[in-house]
Design a protein around this motif. Structure first.
Motif, PDB file in Angstrom:
ATOM      1  N   ILE A  65      31.816  38.611  45.917  1.00  0.00           N
ATOM      2  CA  ILE A  65      32.537  37.872  44.886  1.00  0.00           C
ATOM      3  C   ILE A  65      32.252  38.476  43.511  1.00  0.00           C
ATOM      4  O   ILE A  65      33.129  38.522  42.648  1.00  0.00           O
ATOM      5  CB  ILE A  65      32.135  36.383  44.891  1.00  0.00           C
ATOM      6  N   PHE A  66      31.022  38.982  43.342  1.00  0.00           N
ATOM      7  CA  PHE A  66      30.565  39.414  42.029  1.00  0.00           C
ATOM      8  C   PHE A  66      30.651  40.920  41.791  1.00  0.00           C
ATOM      9  O   PHE A  66      30.646  41.351  40.640  1.00  0.00           O
ATOM     10  CB  PHE A  66      29.117  38.949  41.795  1.00  0.00           C
ATOM     11  N   THR A  67      30.699  41.709  42.848  1.00  0.00           N
ATOM     12  CA  THR A  67      30.705  43.159  42.646  1.00  0.00           C
ATOM     13  C   THR A  67      31.302  43.865  43.860  1.00  0.00           C
ATOM     14  O   THR A  67      31.282  43.319  44.972  1.00  0.00           O
ATOM     15  CB  THR A  67      29.280  43.688  42.387  1.00  0.00           C
ATOM     16  N   ASN A  68      31.796  45.082  43.624  1.00  0.00           N
ATOM     17  CA  ASN A  68      32.268  45.923  44.727  1.00  0.00           C
ATOM     18  C   ASN A  68      31.345  47.118  44.937  1.00  0.00           C
ATOM     19  O   ASN A  68      31.657  48.024  45.698  1.00  0.00           O
ATOM     20  CB  ASN A  68      33.705  46.400  44.469  1.00  0.00           C
ATOM     21  N   PRO A 100      33.386  48.198  27.430  1.00  0.00           N
ATOM     22  CA  PRO A 100      32.627  47.058  27.960  1.00  0.00           C
ATOM     23  C   PRO A 100      32.038  46.134  26.894  1.00  0.00           C
ATOM     24  O   PRO A 100      32.060  44.911  27.055  1.00  0.00           O
ATOM     25  CB  PRO A 100      31.531  47.734  28.793  1.00  0.00           C
ATOM     26  N   VAL A 101      31.504  46.696  25.814  1.00  0.00           N
ATOM     27  CA  VAL A 101      30.875  45.867  24.783  1.00  0.00           C
ATOM     28  C   VAL A 101      31.907  44.976  24.090  1.00  0.00           C
ATOM     29  O   VAL A 101      31.634  43.807  23.770  1.00  0.00           O
ATOM     30  CB  VAL A 101      30.128  46.739  23.750  1.00  0.00           C
ATOM     31  N   LEU A 102      33.112  45.486  23.857  1.00  0.00           N
ATOM     32  CA  LEU A 102      34.160  44.674  23.232  1.00  0.00           C
ATOM     33  C   LEU A 102      34.624  43.558  24.169  1.00  0.00           C
ATOM     34  O   LEU A 102      34.911  42.440  23.730  1.00  0.00           O
ATOM     35  CB  LEU A 102      35.341  45.556  22.832  1.00  0.00           C
ATOM     36  N   VAL A 103      34.703  43.853  25.460  1.00  0.00           N
ATOM     37  CA  VAL A 103      35.043  42.819  26.446  1.00  0.00           C
ATOM     38  C   VAL A 103      33.976  41.725  26.416  1.00  0.00           C
ATOM     39  O   VAL A 103      34.281  40.527  26.445  1.00  0.00           O
ATOM     40  CB  VAL A 103      35.156  43.413  27.861  1.00  0.00           C
ATOM     41  N   TYR A 104      32.728  42.140  26.343  1.00  0.00           N
ATOM     42  CA  TYR A 104      31.596  41.207  26.276  1.00  0.00           C
ATOM     43  C   TYR A 104      31.733  40.294  25.058  1.00  0.00           C
ATOM     44  O   TYR A 104      31.525  39.075  25.140  1.00  0.00           O
ATOM     45  CB  TYR A 104      30.311  42.022  26.199  1.00  0.00           C
ATOM     46  N   LEU A 105      32.108  40.866  23.913  1.00  0.00           N
ATOM     47  CA  LEU A 105      32.286  40.092  22.687  1.00  0.00           C
ATOM     48  C   LEU A 105      33.392  39.049  22.847  1.00  0.00           C
ATOM     49  O   LEU A 105      33.230  37.884  22.450  1.00  0.00           O
ATOM     50  CB  LEU A 105      32.623  41.021  21.517  1.00  0.00           C
ATOM     51  N   SER A 163      39.143  31.635  27.177  1.00  0.00           N
ATOM     52  CA  SER A 163      38.162  32.716  27.277  1.00  0.00           C
ATOM     53  C   SER A 163      38.336  33.613  28.505  1.00  0.00           C
ATOM     54  O   SER A 163      38.333  34.844  28.385  1.00  0.00           O
ATOM     55  CB  SER A 163      36.742  32.135  27.270  1.00  0.00           C
ATOM     56  N   VAL A 164      38.473  33.006  29.690  1.00  0.00           N
ATOM     57  CA  VAL A 164      38.602  33.811  30.912  1.00  0.00           C
ATOM     58  C   VAL A 164      39.879  34.667  30.894  1.00  0.00           C
ATOM     59  O   VAL A 164      39.818  35.865  31.160  1.00  0.00           O
ATOM     60  CB  VAL A 164      38.529  32.921  32.172  1.00  0.00           C
ATOM     61  N   PRO A 165      41.047  34.078  30.570  1.00  0.00           N
ATOM     62  CA  PRO A 165      42.244  34.927  30.499  1.00  0.00           C
ATOM     63  C   PRO A 165      42.128  36.048  29.473  1.00  0.00           C
ATOM     64  O   PRO A 165      42.535  37.189  29.744  1.00  0.00           O
ATOM     65  CB  PRO A 165      43.352  33.937  30.105  1.00  0.00           C
ATOM     66  N   LEU A 166      41.563  35.734  28.285  1.00  0.00           N
ATOM     67  CA  LEU A 166      41.386  36.773  27.269  1.00  0.00           C
ATOM     68  C   LEU A 166      40.454  37.881  27.755  1.00  0.00           C
ATOM     69  O   LEU A 166      40.688  39.065  27.526  1.00  0.00           O
ATOM     70  CB  LEU A 166      40.836  36.163  25.976  1.00  0.00           C
ATOM     71  N   GLY A 167      39.365  37.482  28.444  1.00  0.00           N
ATOM     72  CA  GLY A 167      38.422  38.468  28.975  1.00  0.00           C
ATOM     73  C   GLY A 167      39.062  39.375  30.006  1.00  0.00           C
ATOM     74  O   GLY A 167      38.839  40.598  30.020  1.00  0.00           O
ATOM     75  N   MET A 168      39.870  38.784  30.886  1.00  0.00           N
ATOM     76  CA  MET A 168      40.540  39.584  31.913  1.00  0.00           C
ATOM     77  C   MET A 168      41.561  40.548  31.305  1.00  0.00           C
ATOM     78  O   MET A 168      41.672  41.706  31.720  1.00  0.00           O
ATOM     79  CB  MET A 168      41.225  38.658  32.925  1.00  0.00           C
ATOM     80  N   HIS A 222      32.588  44.350  37.478  1.00  0.00           N
ATOM     81  CA  HIS A 222      33.610  45.371  37.727  1.00  0.00           C
ATOM     82  C   HIS A 222      33.724  46.382  36.588  1.00  0.00           C
ATOM     83  O   HIS A 222      34.507  47.323  36.660  1.00  0.00           O
ATOM     84  CB  HIS A 222      34.965  44.697  37.970  1.00  0.00           C
ATOM     85  N   LEU A 223      32.937  46.175  35.531  1.00  0.00           N
ATOM     86  CA  LEU A 223      32.899  47.151  34.441  1.00  0.00           C
ATOM     87  C   LEU A 223      31.718  48.102  34.579  1.00  0.00           C
ATOM     88  O   LEU A 223      31.525  48.978  33.733  1.00  0.00           O
ATOM     89  CB  LEU A 223      32.825  46.423  33.087  1.00  0.00           C
ATOM     90  N   GLY A 224      30.884  47.901  35.613  1.00  0.00           N
ATOM     91  CA  GLY A 224      29.812  48.853  35.896  1.00  0.00           C
ATOM     92  C   GLY A 224      28.424  48.242  35.869  1.00  0.00           C
ATOM     93  O   GLY A 224      28.183  47.218  35.223  1.00  0.00           O
ATOM     94  N   ALA A 225      27.508  48.894  36.587  1.00  0.00           N
ATOM     95  CA  ALA A 225      26.124  48.415  36.684  1.00  0.00           C
ATOM     96  C   ALA A 225      25.386  48.518  35.360  1.00  0.00           C
ATOM     97  O   ALA A 225      24.424  47.778  35.126  1.00  0.00           O
ATOM     98  CB  ALA A 225      25.378  49.206  37.757  1.00  0.00           C
ATOM     99  N   ASP A 226      25.819  49.429  34.465  1.00  0.00           N
ATOM    100  CA  ASP A 226      25.141  49.581  33.172  1.00  0.00           C
ATOM    101  C   ASP A 226      25.239  48.305  32.344  1.00  0.00           C
ATOM    102  O   ASP A 226      24.240  47.824  31.793  1.00  0.00           O
ATOM    103  CB  ASP A 226      25.747  50.752  32.387  1.00  0.00           C
TER     104      ASP A 226
END
Length: 461
Positions: A128-131, A425-430, A410-415, A275-279
């Protein structure tokens, strides 16, 4: 006239001192309990840092399963506290015992569902959380073992909520302190194979957690059985009181819905980050350790203050409850500012906590500042929704507010930011962490309206 004003001023000062003294008495143990909980999380991350980045990221994602489960427990516990704190102010301990029985039965159903899923379908949960296959394998090993503790928690959480409702927060702190210290010790033993124990890595964290939960439940049962005002016995589980059952469902279901909606939103944030990476996942894991430490006092105030205000409402002291709520909001806001400042100055510590990849290390500073900004909003919203509003039984408002703020915004904007615009990734996080400031103005308006203040107790023969 002057004598009247001076007497009123003196009474207000006396009331203020009494409130802060009572708040400290309740909040200090809760804050210490939260501190120890955060310490366990910190110890997990630091020790797993020696195992590798995969272990850190996998345990972080796997713990979102526990986080979602805890949201059900928090909702049920809130139902217990909302009702029991007011009945405690009213002096009706028989109803508190009945509420305990209702909460325990419902909590056990939740624990069984999550525990069985973790034990028998851990890979399904991780997917559910990662591929990332490496993260799925490591996280599944963790969940398969720790699933047993999920059922144990279903009982200890309701017992502890009941103890808090009757102002036995010190007892709860002693219980959780013993369990958490054992957890930290067990982590070291089973991660590194100390004292002849097997070297189990991430599986060692799961085993240590399960053993600690066994001790926690045993201590919880022992302590509540010795509370003189209450007669908590197995018989409480079989009491029938349809009025209290309806009240419990009426007030706890919105709280559960609120927590689940909020938690599912945060779990979805984890899905997006996964899904944006392990980092990003690994960097967020480390920052979250410091965030949890920074929010200990303000969240302790929010939840602890609800007990005080609820008790005053149950005793019919409505104006005093309003004044207490105002003091609680101001105190929590100040604690949030202090927490945010502490988060910022802790930046040097962040870089010493674990060895990450170069890309993950670059993300640490911006993630830290985003969280410092978010902490202030989280403090304000938490004291309103989980503290003030729930003290008067108004859990429905928080459910509606978080549903709209997280799932319609929030969730739709993040997606969109992550998968359509494909922002860094950092901007998505923001984008994801702006949710606290979307709902703050509405929460302030609802607080000012005073519609949250209700006495939800009933008269029983």
């Amino acid at each position: 006239m002057l004598a009247f004003i001076m007497e009123k001023t003196f009474d207000e000062q006396k009331e203020r001192r009494s409130f802060y003294k009572s708040l400290f008495t309740i909040v200090a143990p809760i804050a210490l309990q939260n501190l120890l909980g955060a310490a366990v999380g910190s110890a997990d991350v630091i020790m797993l840092g020696y195992v590798g980045q995969t272990a850190i990221a996998a345990s972080s994602l796997a713990n979102y399963v526990q986080m979602v489960m805890f949201l059900f427990y928090i909702g049920l516990s809130s139902g217990v506290v909302m009702l029991a704190a007011q009945y405690w102010g009213k002096g009706d301990t028989h109803s508190i015992e009945t509420i305990f029985g209702i909460g325990t039965k419902l909590s056990a159903l939740v624990g069984a569902a999550f525990g069985l899923a973790a034990i028998f379908a851990p890979r399904v949960l991780m997917k559910i959380f990662t591929n990332d296959e490496a993260l799925i394998d490591a996280g599944a090993q963790y969940l398969h073992i720790v699933g047993v503790s999920y059922f144990l928690l279903s009982f200890s959480q309701i017992i502890q909520a009941t103890l808090k409702s009757v102002e036995r927060t010190k007892d709860v702190t002693i219980i959780t302190t013993a369990a958490l210290l054992l957890n930290i010790f067990g982590n070291a033993v089973f991660i590194f194979g100390l004292f002849g124990a097997p070297k189990m890595g991430i599986r060692g964290v799961a085993l240590a957690t399960t053993l600690a939960r066994i001790i926690e439940l045993a201590l919880s049962v022992f302590v509540i059985s010795r509370v003189r005002e209450l007669k908590i016995k197995p018989e409480c589980l079989f009491r029938k009181n349809l009025v209290l059952l309806r009240d419990f469902v009426k007030y706890s279901l919105p709280a559960i819905g609120n927590e689940v909606v909020w938690g599912a939103g945060f779990a979805t944030y984890a899905v997006i980050m996964g899904h944006l990476g392990a980092d990003l996942v690994a960097a967020n894991s480390l920052v979250n350790v410091l965030r949890n430490l920074a929010t200990i006092v303000c969240f302790g105030m929010a939840y602890g203050g609800a007990i005080l205000v609820g008790k005053q409402i149950g005793a019919g002291q409505y104006e005093q409850a309003r004044r207490s709520a105002s003091r609680l909001v101001k105190s929590t806001f100040f604690a949030g500012l202090v927490g945010a400042a502490a988060l910022v100055v802790s930046q040097p510590l962040l870089f010493k906590m674990a060895t990450l990849t170069e890309e993950a290390t670059k993300m640490l500073t911006p993630l830290l500042y985003i969280n410092a900004f978010s902490v202030v909003g989280a403090a304000i919203n938490t004291v309103f929704v989980c503290g003030v509003f729930r003290s008067g039984g108004d859990a429905k408002y928080g459910f509606i507010m978080d549903t709209i703020a997280m799932w319609a915004v929030s969730v739709p904007l993040g997606m969109v930011a992550a998968f359509v615009l494909k922002l860094p990734p950092v901007l998505v996080y923001l984008v994801l962490y702006l949710d606290e400031f979307e709902k703050m103005p509405v929460n302030i308006f609802h607080y000012k309206s005073g519609k949250w203040l209700k006495n939800i107790t009933r008269e029983f023969d």
